[in-house]
Design a protein around this motif. Structure first.
Motif, mmCIF file in Angstrom:
data_model
loop_
_atom_site.group_PDB
_atom_site.id
_atom_site.type_symbol
_atom_site.label_atom_id
_atom_site.label_comp_id
_atom_site.label_asym_id
_atom_site.label_seq_id
_atom_site.Cartn_x
_atom_site.Cartn_y
_atom_site.Cartn_z
ATOM 1 N N ILE A 191 70.366 -15.346 92.684
ATOM 2 C CA ILE A 191 69.174 -16.200 92.727
ATOM 3 C C ILE A 191 68.010 -15.306 92.332
ATOM 4 O O ILE A 191 67.639 -14.385 93.063
ATOM 5 C CB ILE A 191 68.963 -16.793 94.133
ATOM 6 C CG1 ILE A 191 70.213 -17.567 94.573
ATOM 7 C CG2 ILE A 191 67.741 -17.707 94.156
ATOM 8 C CD1 ILE A 191 70.197 -17.971 96.044
ATOM 9 N N LEU A 192 67.447 -15.554 91.166
ATOM 10 C CA LEU A 192 66.555 -14.591 90.518
ATOM 11 C C LEU A 192 65.176 -15.185 90.259
ATOM 12 O O LEU A 192 65.039 -16.166 89.522
ATOM 13 C CB LEU A 192 67.191 -14.146 89.200
ATOM 14 C CG LEU A 192 66.472 -13.119 88.350
ATOM 15 C CD1 LEU A 192 66.402 -11.775 89.062
ATOM 16 C CD2 LEU A 192 67.193 -12.964 87.006
ATOM 17 N N ASP A 193 64.153 -14.570 90.861
ATOM 18 C CA ASP A 193 62.785 -15.007 90.607
ATOM 19 C C ASP A 193 62.375 -14.617 89.191
ATOM 20 O O ASP A 193 62.811 -13.579 88.669
ATOM 21 C CB ASP A 193 61.845 -14.375 91.636
ATOM 22 C CG ASP A 193 60.425 -14.926 91.527
ATOM 23 O OD1 ASP A 193 60.281 -16.121 91.224
ATOM 24 O OD2 ASP A 193 59.468 -14.161 91.740
ATOM 25 N N LEU A 194 61.528 -15.415 88.573
ATOM 26 C CA LEU A 194 61.109 -15.148 87.195
ATOM 27 C C LEU A 194 60.122 -13.990 87.117
ATOM 28 O O LEU A 194 60.268 -13.069 86.314
ATOM 29 C CB LEU A 194 60.484 -16.415 86.590
ATOM 30 C CG LEU A 194 59.992 -16.327 85.154
ATOM 31 C CD1 LEU A 194 61.148 -16.050 84.209
ATOM 32 C CD2 LEU A 194 59.299 -17.620 84.756
ATOM 33 N N ASN A 195 59.113 -14.016 87.987
ATOM 34 C CA ASN A 195 58.069 -12.983 87.963
ATOM 35 C C ASN A 195 58.326 -11.956 89.056
ATOM 36 O O ASN A 195 58.168 -12.236 90.241
ATOM 37 C CB ASN A 195 56.693 -13.628 88.168
ATOM 38 C CG ASN A 195 56.333 -14.567 87.037
ATOM 39 O OD1 ASN A 195 56.431 -14.200 85.868
ATOM 40 N ND2 ASN A 195 55.922 -15.784 87.372
ATOM 41 N N LEU A 196 58.740 -10.759 88.635
ATOM 42 C CA LEU A 196 59.115 -9.707 89.567
ATOM 43 C C LEU A 196 58.424 -8.393 89.204
ATOM 44 O O LEU A 196 58.129 -8.158 88.035
ATOM 45 C CB LEU A 196 60.636 -9.485 89.537
ATOM 46 C CG LEU A 196 61.528 -10.585 90.085
ATOM 47 C CD1 LEU A 196 62.972 -10.334 89.671
ATOM 48 C CD2 LEU A 196 61.414 -10.670 91.600
ATOM 49 N N PRO A 197 58.194 -7.528 90.193
ATOM 50 C CA PRO A 197 57.673 -6.186 89.891
ATOM 51 C C PRO A 197 58.723 -5.345 89.172
ATOM 52 O O PRO A 197 59.917 -5.596 89.289
ATOM 53 C CB PRO A 197 57.383 -5.605 91.287
ATOM 54 C CG PRO A 197 57.387 -6.755 92.228
ATOM 55 C CD PRO A 197 58.321 -7.776 91.638
ATOM 56 N N LYS A 198 58.260 -4.333 88.455
ATOM 57 C CA LYS A 198 59.078 -3.323 87.768
ATOM 58 C C LYS A 198 59.839 -3.889 86.575
ATOM 59 O O LYS A 198 59.673 -3.435 85.451
ATOM 60 C CB LYS A 198 60.023 -2.633 88.748
ATOM 61 C CG LYS A 198 59.296 -1.864 89.838
ATOM 62 C CD LYS A 198 60.250 -1.006 90.658
ATOM 63 C CE LYS A 198 59.468 -0.212 91.696
ATOM 64 N NZ LYS A 198 60.354 0.649 92.519
ATOM 65 N N ILE A 199 60.727 -4.864 86.809
ATOM 66 C CA ILE A 199 61.436 -5.525 85.702
ATOM 67 C C ILE A 199 61.387 -7.020 85.964
ATOM 68 O O ILE A 199 61.742 -7.477 87.055
ATOM 69 C CB ILE A 199 62.899 -5.066 85.596
ATOM 70 C CG1 ILE A 199 62.984 -3.554 85.375
ATOM 71 C CG2 ILE A 199 63.596 -5.775 84.437
ATOM 72 C CD1 ILE A 199 64.408 -3.032 85.330
ATOM 73 N N SER A 200 60.972 -7.809 84.984
ATOM 74 C CA SER A 200 60.881 -9.260 85.186
ATOM 75 C C SER A 200 62.262 -9.892 85.288
ATOM 76 O O SER A 200 63.276 -9.296 84.896
ATOM 77 C CB SER A 200 60.121 -9.904 84.021
ATOM 78 O OG SER A 200 60.920 -9.908 82.846
ATOM 79 N N ALA A 221 57.777 -20.671 89.305
ATOM 80 C CA ALA A 221 56.666 -21.555 89.663
ATOM 81 C C ALA A 221 56.226 -22.355 88.447
ATOM 82 O O ALA A 221 55.385 -23.246 88.554
ATOM 83 C CB ALA A 221 55.505 -20.733 90.210
ATOM 84 N N LYS A 222 56.801 -22.051 87.298
ATOM 85 C CA LYS A 222 56.431 -22.718 86.050
ATOM 86 C C LYS A 222 57.427 -23.828 85.734
ATOM 87 O O LYS A 222 58.628 -23.616 85.785
ATOM 88 C CB LYS A 222 56.389 -21.709 84.901
ATOM 89 C CG LYS A 222 55.423 -20.554 85.133
ATOM 90 C CD LYS A 222 55.484 -19.552 83.995
ATOM 91 C CE LYS A 222 54.534 -18.388 84.238
ATOM 92 N NZ LYS A 222 54.581 -17.394 83.139
ATOM 93 N N ASP A 223 56.907 -24.980 85.384
ATOM 94 C CA ASP A 223 57.776 -26.132 85.143
ATOM 95 C C ASP A 223 57.673 -26.622 83.706
ATOM 96 O O ASP A 223 57.950 -27.781 83.411
ATOM 97 C CB ASP A 223 57.415 -27.262 86.114
ATOM 98 C CG ASP A 223 58.457 -28.382 86.114
ATOM 99 O OD1 ASP A 223 59.607 -28.107 85.736
ATOM 100 O OD2 ASP A 223 58.119 -29.519 86.480
ATOM 101 N N LYS A 256 61.492 -22.883 80.574
ATOM 102 C CA LYS A 256 62.906 -23.115 80.867
ATOM 103 C C LYS A 256 63.784 -22.727 79.674
ATOM 104 O O LYS A 256 64.829 -22.094 79.837
ATOM 105 C CB LYS A 256 63.134 -24.583 81.239
ATOM 106 C CG LYS A 256 62.520 -24.973 82.575
ATOM 107 C CD LYS A 256 62.810 -26.419 82.909
ATOM 108 C CE LYS A 256 62.222 -26.796 84.255
ATOM 109 N NZ LYS A 256 62.484 -28.204 84.615
ATOM 110 N N LEU A 257 63.349 -23.097 78.472
ATOM 111 C CA LEU A 257 64.122 -22.759 77.283
ATOM 112 C C LEU A 257 64.220 -21.246 77.110
ATOM 113 O O LEU A 257 65.267 -20.726 76.720
ATOM 114 C CB LEU A 257 63.481 -23.393 76.038
ATOM 115 C CG LEU A 257 63.571 -24.917 75.928
ATOM 116 C CD1 LEU A 257 62.825 -25.408 74.699
ATOM 117 C CD2 LEU A 257 65.022 -25.370 75.887
#
Length: 240
Positions: A54-63, A85-87, A92-93
């Motif tokens: 389960i992977l968040d899109l916006n992450l520190p160090k590596i997105s 958080a982006k829809d 998505k693509l």
């Protein structure tokens, strides 16, 4: 360890959300490790087995996108559920292009997270098109199978069995799950799996130099092993 319990990894920098998700997953009898940045998540994936990330899109160090792309480039076929958080359709693509299998937009209902995770856990990702185990490779786009750089010919059923086992490797696939993956709801004759497995093993091993196998531990005799009570798996003997 309970082999049927799902092993998940949550890569999320929002600690409050991460704790809430982990607690909820525990109620559903799912084990979940946590990484607070993309680099830590990538390292955990490379050193542990997980059924779903389960992977968040916006992450520190590596997105999240970079994590996704790196895993697919390196041949990892673990299913990835992207949190964002982006829809927008473009976002998505882009996620799917980088290798995500599914999307969940924040804020989300915990029960929807559970359902999507359970669905993804039943299969390895279809995003990876080249599978490799020992000296055996399978190109799912061109449906080409080679072992030791020699082309192999399989029946459609043998191909499906091989792909299922390779996507699950190094984990075993039970007899029932293998039948479900290959035949679906149409249950085969009681001896069908046995016959197809015999033919598959024969084809995989026909060009292998057995004398060389005894000194090369990457190429054990009989690349597909039957594990009592657990099913079938590729097994690589480790050098002492």
């Amino acid at each position: 360890m309970d082999l049927d319990k799902l092993q998940l990894l949550l890569v999320e920098d929002d600690i409050d959300l991460a704790n809430a998700v982990i607690d909820y997953l525990a109620l559903e009898d799912m084990t979940c490790d946590h990484a607070a940045n993309g680099l830590s998540g990538l390292n955990l994936i490379k050193t542990n087995h997980y059924d779903v990330v389960i992977l968040d899109l916006n992450l520190p160090k590596i997105s999240g996108l970079e994590v996704c792309e790196t895993l697919r480039t390196e041949g990892y076929d673990i299913p990835i559920l992207m949190l964002t958080a982006k829809d927008t359709l473009d976002d998505k693509l882009m996620g799917f292009k980088k290798g995500a299998d599914d999307y969940l937009v924040k804020p989300f209902a915990m029960q929807e997270l559970i359902v999507r995770t359970q669905v993804l856990s039943s299969r390895r990702s279809g995003q990876v098109t080249k599978l490799s185990v020992c000296d055996l490779t399978l190109d799912t786009q061109q449906q080409i199978i080679t072992r030791d750089n020699k082309a192999l010919k399989l029946s459609p059923t043998g191909y499906k069995i091989l792909e299922t086992l390779m996507r699950a490797s190094p984990n075993p696939v039970s007899r029932d799950k293998l039948i479900q993956a290959v035949w679906g709801e149409l249950q085969p004759d009681s001896n069908s799996l046995k016959v197809h497995m015999f033919n598959l093993r024969k084809e995989l091993d026909k060009n292998v130099n057995h004398a060389q196998q005894q000194v090369d531990q990457r190429r054990p005799l009989g690349i597909i092993h039957t594990l009592s009570g657990r099913g079938f798996a590729f097994k690589v003997e480790q050098s002492s």
